[in-house]
Write a protein that holds these residues in place. Structure first.
Motif, PDB file in Angstrom:
ATOM      1  N   GLY A 167     -12.051 -14.139  -2.448  1.00 54.45           N
ATOM      2  CA  GLY A 167     -12.516 -13.377  -3.471  1.00 54.45           C
ATOM      3  C   GLY A 167     -13.254 -11.939  -3.377  1.00 54.45           C
ATOM      4  O   GLY A 167     -12.719 -11.528  -2.482  1.00 54.45           O
ATOM      5  N   LEU A 168     -14.090 -11.671  -4.174  1.00 52.57           N
ATOM      6  CA  LEU A 168     -14.665 -10.407  -4.100  1.00 52.57           C
ATOM      7  C   LEU A 168     -15.274 -10.116  -2.728  1.00 52.57           C
ATOM      8  O   LEU A 168     -15.983 -11.035  -2.081  1.00 52.57           O
ATOM      9  CB  LEU A 168     -15.636 -10.401  -5.313  1.00 52.57           C
ATOM     10  N   ILE A 169     -14.892  -8.854  -2.011  1.00 52.42           N
ATOM     11  CA  ILE A 169     -15.501  -8.699  -1.007  1.00 52.42           C
ATOM     12  C   ILE A 169     -16.895  -7.754  -1.020  1.00 52.42           C
ATOM     13  O   ILE A 169     -16.779  -6.937  -2.169  1.00 52.42           O
ATOM     14  CB  ILE A 169     -14.439  -7.815  -0.061  1.00 52.42           C
ATOM     15  N   GLN A 170     -17.740  -7.940  -0.390  1.00 48.69           N
ATOM     16  CA  GLN A 170     -18.906  -7.338  -0.405  1.00 48.69           C
ATOM     17  C   GLN A 170     -18.613  -5.823  -0.607  1.00 48.69           C
ATOM     18  O   GLN A 170     -18.013  -5.055   0.357  1.00 48.69           O
ATOM     19  CB  GLN A 170     -19.862  -7.436   0.874  1.00 48.69           C
ATOM     20  N   PRO A 171     -19.392  -5.181  -1.762  1.00 45.89           N
ATOM     21  CA  PRO A 171     -18.913  -3.742  -1.949  1.00 45.89           C
ATOM     22  C   PRO A 171     -19.508  -2.665  -1.137  1.00 45.89           C
ATOM     23  O   PRO A 171     -19.195  -1.524  -1.188  1.00 45.89           O
ATOM     24  CB  PRO A 171     -19.514  -3.582  -3.290  1.00 45.89           C
ATOM     25  N   ALA A 172     -20.454  -3.124  -0.290  1.00 44.32           N
ATOM     26  CA  ALA A 172     -21.055  -2.100   0.649  1.00 44.32           C
ATOM     27  C   ALA A 172     -21.969  -2.857   1.827  1.00 44.32           C
ATOM     28  O   ALA A 172     -22.091  -4.065   1.554  1.00 44.32           O
ATOM     29  CB  ALA A 172     -22.045  -1.270  -0.001  1.00 44.32           C
ATOM     30  N   LEU A 178     -27.129 -16.539   5.363  1.00 41.62           N
ATOM     31  CA  LEU A 178     -26.806 -15.544   4.373  1.00 41.62           C
ATOM     32  C   LEU A 178     -25.690 -15.757   3.400  1.00 41.62           C
ATOM     33  O   LEU A 178     -25.907 -15.193   2.165  1.00 41.62           O
ATOM     34  CB  LEU A 178     -26.055 -14.337   4.982  1.00 41.62           C
ATOM     35  N   ARG A 179     -25.350 -17.204   3.330  1.00 42.33           N
ATOM     36  CA  ARG A 179     -24.352 -17.589   2.260  1.00 42.33           C
ATOM     37  C   ARG A 179     -24.947 -17.278   0.828  1.00 42.33           C
ATOM     38  O   ARG A 179     -24.329 -17.118  -0.147  1.00 42.33           O
ATOM     39  CB  ARG A 179     -23.815 -18.759   2.680  1.00 42.33           C
ATOM     40  N   ARG A 180     -26.283 -18.131   0.769  1.00 37.22           N
ATOM     41  CA  ARG A 180     -26.912 -18.175  -0.637  1.00 37.22           C
ATOM     42  C   ARG A 180     -27.087 -16.686  -1.170  1.00 37.22           C
ATOM     43  O   ARG A 180     -26.801 -16.253  -2.295  1.00 37.22           O
ATOM     44  CB  ARG A 180     -28.319 -18.752  -0.508  1.00 37.22           C
ATOM     45  N   LYS A 181     -27.466 -15.778  -0.105  1.00 36.54           N
ATOM     46  CA  LYS A 181     -27.804 -14.475  -0.576  1.00 36.54           C
ATOM     47  C   LYS A 181     -26.696 -13.515  -0.881  1.00 36.54           C
ATOM     48  O   LYS A 181     -26.597 -13.006  -2.212  1.00 36.54           O
ATOM     49  CB  LYS A 181     -28.390 -13.621   0.438  1.00 36.54           C
ATOM     50  N   PHE A 182     -25.401 -13.774  -0.217  1.00 31.67           N
ATOM     51  CA  PHE A 182     -24.339 -13.424  -0.616  1.00 31.67           C
ATOM     52  C   PHE A 182     -23.596 -13.846  -1.904  1.00 31.67           C
ATOM     53  O   PHE A 182     -23.115 -13.053  -2.883  1.00 31.67           O
ATOM     54  CB  PHE A 182     -23.122 -13.648   0.618  1.00 31.67           C
ATOM     55  N   SER A 183     -23.785 -15.146  -2.065  1.00 33.27           N
ATOM     56  CA  SER A 183     -23.429 -15.928  -3.441  1.00 33.27           C
ATOM     57  C   SER A 183     -24.175 -15.189  -4.710  1.00 33.27           C
ATOM     58  O   SER A 183     -23.517 -14.730  -5.690  1.00 33.27           O
ATOM     59  CB  SER A 183     -23.627 -17.421  -3.290  1.00 33.27           C
ATOM     60  N   ASP A 195     -34.742 -15.456   0.941  1.00 31.67           N
ATOM     61  CA  ASP A 195     -35.500 -14.412   2.117  1.00 31.67           C
ATOM     62  C   ASP A 195     -35.399 -13.124   1.372  1.00 31.67           C
ATOM     63  O   ASP A 195     -34.318 -12.668   1.452  1.00 31.67           O
ATOM     64  CB  ASP A 195     -35.182 -14.704   3.575  1.00 31.67           C
ATOM     65  N   PRO A 196     -36.651 -12.490   1.195  1.00 32.04           N
ATOM     66  CA  PRO A 196     -36.327 -10.954   0.584  1.00 32.04           C
ATOM     67  C   PRO A 196     -36.288 -10.192   1.642  1.00 32.04           C
ATOM     68  O   PRO A 196     -35.738  -8.931   1.509  1.00 32.04           O
ATOM     69  CB  PRO A 196     -37.883 -10.807   0.173  1.00 32.04           C
ATOM     70  N   ARG A 197     -36.080 -10.414   3.131  1.00 31.72           N
ATOM     71  CA  ARG A 197     -35.780  -9.461   4.098  1.00 31.72           C
ATOM     72  C   ARG A 197     -34.353  -9.283   4.081  1.00 31.72           C
ATOM     73  O   ARG A 197     -34.000  -8.704   4.840  1.00 31.72           O
ATOM     74  CB  ARG A 197     -36.578  -9.894   5.351  1.00 31.72           C
TER      75      ARG A 197
END
Length: 188
Positions: free
Chosen positions: A103-108, A139-144, A185-187
């Motif tokens: 799917g979509l690749i992280q844009p930056a 990090l999966r949740r953050k990326f999602s 996690d906000p960090r």
């Protein structure tokens, strides 16, 4: 007032001191610009900044990741920039959006400096035990969430450009706000 603007912060004693340093043109009359390259965005914004003093150009450069000389130059620039108090840099592909097999690749990709990471992660984040702990964060949740917010944002832009009722545009904005309330996690 003449001043050199370096980084993200400077004294603003009145409204003439405010500057905006964009790195994308999301929409213009009747068009969403996600189909344009990053270079197009930066060059077009440079022309706009030349014509409007409220706009400030955002520093950028194109690098060839296959070139050892380019990699060495960007590392040297990053080290000086972050040693001088800069936050870091963002690597972006030329295409505004990319899709891969999943799917979509992280844009930056943001590459933060040591001082910034000390503020966000902890003063001793670079100790081996802390580096190991930080590397094990999920990090999966953050990326999602980031991907969902990105898609909703562009859906809202398309609805706006297509002159759909404002309530339909707001649906996307409210959905982004709802995602922002998810505990992460906000960090990260």
């Amino acid at each position: 007032m003449e001043q050199t603007i370096d980084g993200y912060c400077w004294a603003a004693d009145n409204t003439e001191d405010y500057r905006i340093a964009p790195f994308h043109i999301l929409v213009s009359e009747g068009k969403v610009h996600a189909d344009q390259s990053h270079i197009w965005h930066m060059k077009t914004l440079g022309k706009l900044a030349d014509a409007d003093p409220v706009l400030q150009t955002t520093g950028w450069r194109r690098i060839d990741l296959n070139s050892a000389a380019d990699r060495k130059a960007v590392i040297s620039w990053w080290m000086k920039h972050t040693d001088d108090g800069g936050e870091g840099l963002a690597f972006k592909p030329d295409a505004f959006t990319l899709r891969g097999d999943k799917g979509l690749i992280q844009p930056a990709m943001k590459v933060r400096g040591r001082d910034y990471l000390r503020i966000i992660c902890s003063p001793d984040y670079d100790q081996p035990k802390n580096i190991e702990r930080l590397g094990q964060r999920g990090l999966r949740r953050k990326f999602s969430l980031a991907e969902q917010e990105f898609k909703l944002g562009f859906e809202g832009l398309h609805r706006f450009v297509e002159a759909l009722p404002l309530s339909k545009v707001r649906e996307c904005a409210l959905a982004v706000f709802a995602l922002e309330s998810e505990p992460v996690d906000p960090r990260l």
